[in-house]
Scaffold this motif. Structure first.
Motif: not given
Length: 207
Positions: A21-49
């Protein structure tokens, strides 16, 4: 040690993800059984779309507008259409479904709603059982393990609440590499190793 493995897994996940995937394209992720804090160290939530949907049995408190909480069942997700997510992710959830049949249902739903997937679970045969942190606990009779959890502090230096201990004993069905391959046919196996032994297994189709 667990945090170290999770951080490395997350980095490797992102490296694989951006091969698809490109960092500029719209991306939709499903986290099954997940929590928002799990993504704190990830660069993915910073993507624009990007939108990250958290599916749980109860609603999660969300502060970041790029996250959405949905109440649902990992084994039956009629609220989501086929291939409605670019990636389905799950961390240490599929072993909490009581039966092999439920694990098959979850795997089938993941492959139905997601174009790509990355599903992690502890390895059944790793010497230290991941949920209790007791060596070889997965081989103990349930009655002995219940006693150790509720009457001693061998598990994480604390006594477990009896209801919580029984719940874990009822719901956990650990998986091995052969079963993960059967659940996610055609997937690659990302293996995390400690001292040459497989600690956890992730099935993915990102490569």
């Amino acid at each position: 040690m667990g945090a170290k493995f999770r951080n490395q897994r997350q980095k490797d996940l992102e490296d694989l993800f951006f091969q698809n995937f490109s960092k500029s394209e719209p991306i939709r992720i499903l986290d099954v059984g997940g929590a928002a804090y799990f993504w704190d160290n990830s660069s993915l939530p910073a993507l624009p779309n990007i939108e990250i949907v958290l599916l749980n049995l109860q609603e999660e408190q969300i502060l970041n507008p790029k996250f959405k909480s949905v109440v649902g069942d990992a084994t039956n997700m009629p609220e989501f259409e086929e291939n409605s997510f670019d990636l389905v992710f799950s961390n240490s959830v599929i072993e909490h479904l009581y039966t092999w049949e439920n694990q098959q249902k979850m795997a089938n739903e993941i492959m139905r709603v997601g174009k790509k997937h990355f599903i992690q679970t502890p390895n059944r045969y790793f010497p230290v059982e991941a949920h209790y942190a007791i060596p070889f606990a997965q081989y103990f009779p349930a009655s002995l393990l219940y006693f150790l959890l509720t009457k001693t502090k061998l598990s994480r230096l604390q006594k477990w609440d009896p209801k919580a201990a029984q719940q874990y004993l009822d719901e956990i069905r650990l998986l091995d590499q052969t079963e993960m391959q059967a659940l996610f046919p055609g997937s690659n196996m990302y293996l995390e190793k400690f001292m040459g032994m497989i600690k956890s297994i992730s099935a993915h189709n990102l490569a």
